[in-house]
Design a protein around this motif. Structure first.
Motif, PDB file in Angstrom:
ATOM      1  N   THR A 196       0.811  -1.213   0.000  1.00 50.44           N
ATOM      2  CA  THR A 196       0.000   0.000   0.000  1.00 50.44           C
ATOM      3  C   THR A 196       0.851   1.272   0.000  1.00 50.44           C
ATOM      4  N   THR A 202      -0.122  -4.390   3.591  1.00 48.83           N
ATOM      5  CA  THR A 202      -1.414  -4.564   4.247  1.00 48.83           C
ATOM      6  C   THR A 202      -1.885  -5.990   4.023  1.00 48.83           C
ATOM      7  N   SER A 204      -5.287  -8.309   4.338  1.00 49.51           N
ATOM      8  CA  SER A 204      -6.738  -8.164   4.447  1.00 49.51           C
ATOM      9  C   SER A 204      -7.432  -9.512   4.384  1.00 49.51           C
ATOM     10  N   ASP A 211      -9.137  -5.110   7.051  1.00 47.58           N
ATOM     11  CA  ASP A 211      -7.687  -5.128   7.160  1.00 47.58           C
ATOM     12  C   ASP A 211      -7.291  -5.807   8.458  1.00 47.58           C
ATOM     13  N   GLN A 214      -1.171  -4.267   9.349  1.00 43.58           N
ATOM     14  CA  GLN A 214      -0.285  -3.441   8.537  1.00 43.58           C
ATOM     15  C   GLN A 214       1.135  -3.641   9.024  1.00 43.58           C
TER      16      GLN A 214
END
Length: 356
Positions: A196, A202, A204, A211, A214
């Motif tokens: 990202t 990220t 998901s 999400d 991170q």
């Protein structure tokens, strides 16, 4: 889509290796050369190797190292060609930003979707099937998408575009050129990892869109992502040959980052969760156990190494392209490497005149 038994692709017989006459344009007599090589990738059972080129994609038999098919040559410009886990399909991404799916039973394109335009950022660099083959993901310059795969490529169920993208942020001075915006599915196919920002990953949940994590703290733009077989960890590789392993749930490092001495690396997990790293130099490759920081094997390459290199899924096979137009193969517990000639340039003979 239910998991299916692995199928055997319908390919040319092993004794039909006169590739100069395969899939020729109308009016042509022969082709000499196999196109500019852009990517190589193992089938998931390591029975075949795909070679994506400017004239289409080739399928090679790994036992014999002989070509078995040339598909997608109507337009060519293939950046990547990847098998589904059951070997029924091959997904390709090209330089026109078109994602296609091919049926390995007849070599026909059965689905396609166009990312639109031919600007550089629409080029597809990566394509992946989920482990249950229910999803296909693709990524390119600042764009990642996940499609639910039921013999059609409808609107993506996830569509990620990076705003105000600066391509110079995804390069690192003094390092080998490598493909950015990597993507990966978890082994249970529920999680999807993508980039990202130049140094942020990220993770998901595909079904909910939530999400999960991170992962920050990378020191250079990313070019590889790989889930561990248990799905708990994600290995990442950055430009400059730095490898990191993350605990996804805690968004924390599970292993001290390691920068290798070559100019790029490739990653693979063995079935027993061992992370293998191929440390690639200009003239050799060193294979490592990343956790124990133990060199497992090394071999000199038959020429200066090119950008294309790949492990098989289980880390027991490794292929690397060399600049003498050959692809060199390494196999665990085997004393010698093997290689086969793959010509770069293409020349086609039209009525006695060569065109290339």
């Amino acid at each position: 889509m239910e998991n299916r038994t692995t199928v055997t692709p319908v390919l040319r017989p092993l004794n039909n290796t006169d590739v100069t006459t395969w899939e020729l344009p109308e009016g042509s007599l022969a082709r000499f050369g196999r196109g500019l090589r852009l990517d190589i990738e193992f089938s998931h059972d390591a029975a075949y190797l795909t070679v994506a080129t400017k004239i289409g994609f080739w399928i090679y038999d790994l036992e014999t190292l002989k070509p078995r098919a040339l598909w997608g040559n109507e337009r060519g410009m293939m950046n990547v060609a990847t098998f589904s886990h059951d070997a029924r399909w091959i997904a390709t991404g090209d330089q026109d930003g078109i994602l296609k799916v091919w049926d390995t039973q007849d070599g026909q394109c059965v689905a396609r979707t166009d990312w639109g335009g031919t600007e550089k950022r629409n080029v597809i660099l990566h394509a992946r099937f989920s482990s249950d083959d229910q999803y296909i993901a693709a990524s390119g310059f600042g764009h990642s998408a996940v499609y639910e795969w039921n013999t059609e490529l409808n609107a993506p169920i996830r569509n990620i575009k990076l705003d105000k993208l600066k391509l110079e942020d995804y390069r690192k001075e003094g390092t080998a050129n490598d493909r950015c915006f990597p993507i990966a599915f978890s082994p249970n196919s529920n999680l999807f990892a993508y980039v990202t920002s130049p140094e942020i990953v990220t993770v998901s949940d595909i079904k909910t869109g939530e999400d999960i994590s991170q992962l920050t703290g990378h020191t250079a733009p990313l070019h590889s992502l790989l889930f561990s077989p248990c799905g708990q960890y994600l290995a990442s590789a950055s430009l400059g040959a730095t490898v990191q392993v993350w605990d996804i749930k805690n968004a924390s490092l599970a292993m001290t980052p390691k920068t290798y001495q070559g100019n790029r690396v490739r990653l693979a997990y063995t079935p027993d969760e061992t992370l293998r790293v191929a440390d690639i130099y200009n003239d050799k490759v060193v294979l490592w156990d990343a956790a124990q920081q133990k060199a497992l094997d090394a071999f000199n390459t038959i020429s200066t190494t090119a950008e294309n290199a790949r492990f098989s899924d289980d880390g027991t096979n490794f292929a690397i392209a060399c600049r003498n137009h050959k692809i060199q193969m390494w196999q665990a517990d085997t004393p010698d490497t093997r290689s086969f000639l793959f010509w770069f340039r293409k020349y086609t003979l039209f009525g006695g005149i060569y065109a290339g």
